[in-house]
Design a protein around this motif. Structure first.
Motif, short mmCIF file in Angstrom:
data_model
loop_
_atom_site.label_atom_id
_atom_site.label_comp_id
_atom_site.label_asym_id
_atom_site.label_seq_id
_atom_site.Cartn_x
_atom_site.Cartn_y
_atom_site.Cartn_z
N LEU A 35 82.15 -3.54 7.40
CA LEU A 35 83.23 -2.80 6.88
C LEU A 35 83.41 -1.32 7.37
O LEU A 35 84.12 -0.78 7.62
N LEU B 168 86.29 8.22 2.27
CA LEU B 168 84.90 7.60 2.48
C LEU B 168 83.73 8.02 2.46
O LEU B 168 82.91 7.62 1.70
N VAL C 280 76.42 -2.70 -0.93
CA VAL C 280 77.54 -2.22 0.12
C VAL C 280 78.15 -0.71 -0.45
O VAL C 280 78.41 0.07 0.46
N VAL C 281 78.66 -0.92 -1.96
CA VAL C 281 79.28 0.35 -2.19
C VAL C 281 78.45 1.54 -2.00
O VAL C 281 78.75 2.57 -1.77
N GLU D 6 65.94 -1.34 -2.62
CA GLU D 6 66.54 -1.00 -3.69
C GLU D 6 65.92 -1.40 -5.04
O GLU D 6 65.76 -2.68 -5.33
N LEU E 183 77.93 2.51 1.75
CA LEU E 183 79.20 2.19 2.75
C LEU E 183 79.58 3.65 3.35
O LEU E 183 79.88 4.12 4.57
N PRO E 184 79.41 4.85 2.31
CA PRO E 184 79.96 6.09 2.77
C PRO E 184 79.07 6.44 4.01
O PRO E 184 79.56 6.99 5.13
N LEU F 222 77.24 -6.43 -3.73
CA LEU F 222 78.52 -5.72 -3.96
C LEU F 222 77.84 -4.09 -4.16
O LEU F 222 78.46 -3.17 -3.71
N PHE G 102 68.55 1.67 9.09
CA PHE G 102 68.56 2.46 8.17
C PHE G 102 68.87 1.72 6.78
O PHE G 102 68.47 2.02 5.65
N ILE H 179 87.31 -0.93 -1.41
CA ILE H 179 86.10 -1.03 -2.45
C ILE H 179 85.45 0.29 -2.83
O ILE H 179 85.12 0.37 -4.00
N ILE H 180 85.60 1.35 -1.85
CA ILE H 180 85.29 2.59 -2.44
C ILE H 180 86.08 3.20 -3.52
O ILE H 180 85.58 3.82 -4.57
N LEU I 264 83.54 2.82 -6.73
CA LEU I 264 82.92 4.20 -6.66
C LEU I 264 83.66 5.18 -7.25
O LEU I 264 83.23 5.82 -8.21
N ALA J 265 87.20 -1.02 3.37
CA ALA J 265 86.20 -0.06 2.82
C ALA J 265 86.98 0.74 1.90
O ALA J 265 86.48 1.21 0.86
N GLY K 70 82.08 9.87 -0.84
CA GLY K 70 81.16 8.90 -1.69
C GLY K 70 79.41 9.25 -1.73
O GLY K 70 78.92 9.18 -2.46
#
Lengths: 271, 320
Positions: free
Chosen positions: A82, A105, A141-142, A204, A145-146, A138, A196, B47-48, B52, B44, A108
């Motif tokens: 993603l 993005l 990922v959330v 986690e 992702l940033p 999920l 990373f 989802i964010i 979030l 992306a 976050g």
């Protein structure tokens, strides 16, 4: 002379402070409680895997190991996929849109997980994602992702635009260009981000603690934590758990040490 | 002389840059953007947005209610939760104080220590590379593992620290570490530094290796001592690395949730309670509205401290 002596002293002492506890944990995982308390530094009398057997068999650490493998094995590639899609688009779009998508993005990164855990818990409850490994994937990922977009997008923006232009003149669509040009060229940053993410997702704790109720769905860090509650001072057992939980990351570290440093510092210096 | 050239450069640079830029822009803009490209960031972004941004905004809504997380009915209570946190809830203010103390201790200790390690290991000799790998190693362990290892080190009866003091004849210094409420937080700070100093050391090494060797040679010829060299070359040059290390360490130590829970148990005793563990306890106690309010204070706290640091530590290399 004096300077080099104190240099050696500082480095030597710190090396000891790192090596000794790890060695004691390694030895201790093969000892009985009495043996450990009698002499923490001594070699174990036997290399009997009794503690490991008890950890894996008695508790459900075996199944939680598999849960961790499953969650990590899906979370890491999914996040990378993603993030690289987004990073790729950002590197090709121009002006305000590229800036706006990237900004949205990456923003976050400023939100700590503890800040939105209450509403996320409520949302996951409504979506039936509580107490499920899919929910953990999920959440992983959330939460990452940033920063993954930050690392990958930052790298992809440095790729020469001419490559994209050349390929679009050749009539290749954006998907083809992503697969055969952008991704292969970004391999170093993808590898760094992968390591990373691997460390973060494997270790986690907060999300499993929040979302997981049944012991069968626990991941390793959570199983270890509840373990400590049950075996307050059974350190040998805890040590066996610590070693089992660290093994995959440690083995990877021994072989890919350079990439680990690159990956985690990419996260550190940009996070 | 130098002012002359600087002025000249200043006068010249802007015009020439704008001219070429404008020309470039005009020439390049016609390359059209394929609209399909907008589909790529869509997953992306969705989802964010959904998992979030929306929950974070919702936290603000929950924060002004007395919702318990389960019942359908709840009341809007305005800013009561915030007032309660700061004026009536000693557990919260205790966690806040602990957290600020902890951050301050870790930031100072970790920044200084990781710089010292980096200075001692800048050269790319085999020994240095080996030690760097060793010092970095703890970073990859899970916080729960690190917490257990150090729980054993600090154990008052069977622990490693007391065993070592016993062995070298310093029984007088033996302590109960985490059992001592006045000291417990310091010992967890030590653990946190052990956990992450190696990671910050690497950031510093990258900064140090970018300094041109010639500067030191020149300084040496001018007769500058080691301290003088550090003060006028090394420190200004690693300033950007310092801001990264300080900022990252701050956020990291604000969020030392896992470490505290592992080393102190769940819930931790008061002397080790920090904001994130307090929020978790409030949440586990089904006070969703109040927990959301606390988490907003937590977020604001991190933002404020980070902003303050940027203001106070505007660390840029000399001459820029």
């Amino acid at each position: 002379m004096l300077a080099s002596l104190s240099r050696r002293a500082i480095l030597g002492i710190y090396a000891v402070i790192i090596i000794v506890p790890l060695t004691v944990v390694g030895f201790g995982s093969f000892k009985s409680t009495q043996e450990l308390f009698a002499g923490p530094f001594s070699l174990p009398q036997s290399l009997s895997p009794a503690n490991y057997a008890e950890v894996i068999g008695g508790q459900d650490l075996g199944s939680s190991f598999m849960n961790s493998v499953f969650v990590t094995a899906i979370s890491v590639p999914l996040t990378l996929f993603l993030a690289s899609l987004a990073g790729y688009a950002i590197s090709r779009l121009k002006g305000f849109m590229a800036w706006a998508i990237f900004g949205f993005l990456v923003l976050g990164m400023a939100i700590p997980a503890q800040a939105n855990m209450v509403p996320l818990y409520v949302l996951f409850g409504r979506l039936g994602l509580l107490d499920s490994l899919a929910g953990l994937v999920l959440a992983n990922v959330v939460s990452t992702l940033p920063i993954a977009v930050f690392i990958l997008g930052g790298f992809m923006r440095t790729l020469p635009k001419e490559l994209y232009e050349a390929s679009s003149i050749d009539g290749t669509g954006p998907w083809r260009t992503y697969v055969s040009i952008a991704l292969p060229l970004s391999a170093p940053s993808v590898a760094a981000a992968a390591i990373f993410l691997f460390v973060i997702h494997w270790n986690e704790l907060l999300y499993p603690l929040l979302f997981i109720q049944s012991p069968g769905n626990r991941t390793l860090p959570l199983a270890l934590l509840s373990f400590q509650g049950e075996f307050q001072t059974n350190y040998p057992l805890l040590f066996a758990g610590v070693i089992l939980a660290s093994l995959p990351v440690v083995v990877a570290y021994v072989f890919l040490q350079r990439y680990f440093v690159a990956g985690i510092t990419a996260g550190a210096s940009k996070g | 002389m130098s002012t002359h050239t600087k002025m000249a450069a200043k006068r010249k640079a802007p015009d020439s840059r704008t001219e070429t830029d404008a020309a470039n822009g005009r020439r390049r803009s016609p390359t059209r953007v394929n609209p399909a490209l907008y589909l790529f960031p869509l997953p992306a972004v969705a989802i964010i947005a959904f998992f979030l941004v929306m929950p974070t905004l919702q936290a603000f809504q929950y924060a002004i209610t007395d919702w318990n997380g389960f019942s359908a009915a709840f009341n809007y209570v305005g800013l009561d939760n915030f007032v309660r946190a700061f004026t009536k809830d000693s557990l919260f203010t205790n966690a806040l104080t602990n957290n600020l103390k902890f951050v301050l201790m870790v930031v100072i200790a970790q920044t200084a220590f990781s710089l010292v390690l980096a200075l001692l290991l800048t050269k790319n000799s085999r020994g240095s590379i080996l030690l760097r790998a060793l010092f970095f190693f703890p970073t990859i362990l899970s916080s729960v593992s690190v917490a257990f290892i150090w729980k054993f080190i600090y154990d008052p009866n069977f622990g490693l620290a007391n065993a070592v003091l016993d062995g070298v004849g310093l029984e007088a210094l033996q302590g109960s570490y985490l059992g001592n409420n006045a000291q417990a937080l310091y010992w967890v700070a030590v653990t946190q530094v052990w956990f992450h100093a190696g990671q910050m050391m690497v950031v510093y090494i990258a900064g140090l290796q970018a300094i041109p060797r010639e500067l030191y040679e020149a300084a040496e010829m001018d007769g500058a001592g080691k301290w003088q060299q550090f003060k006028s070359i090394t420190w200004p040059f690693v300033a950007p690395a310092t801001s990264i290390v300080v900022a990252y360490t701050t956020v990291q130590s604000f969020k030392a949730f896992d470490l505290i829970l592992g080393i102190a148990g769940n819930p931790p005793k008061q002397s080790l309670d920090i904001l994130s563990t307090r929020i978790y306890s409030t949440f586990a106690n089904s006070e969703f509205g109040y927990a959301a309010a606390q988490s907003i204070i937590f977020m604001a706290m991190i933002a404020l401290v980070t902003w303050l640091q940027r203001r106070l530590l505007r660390l840029t290399p000399k001459g820029e």
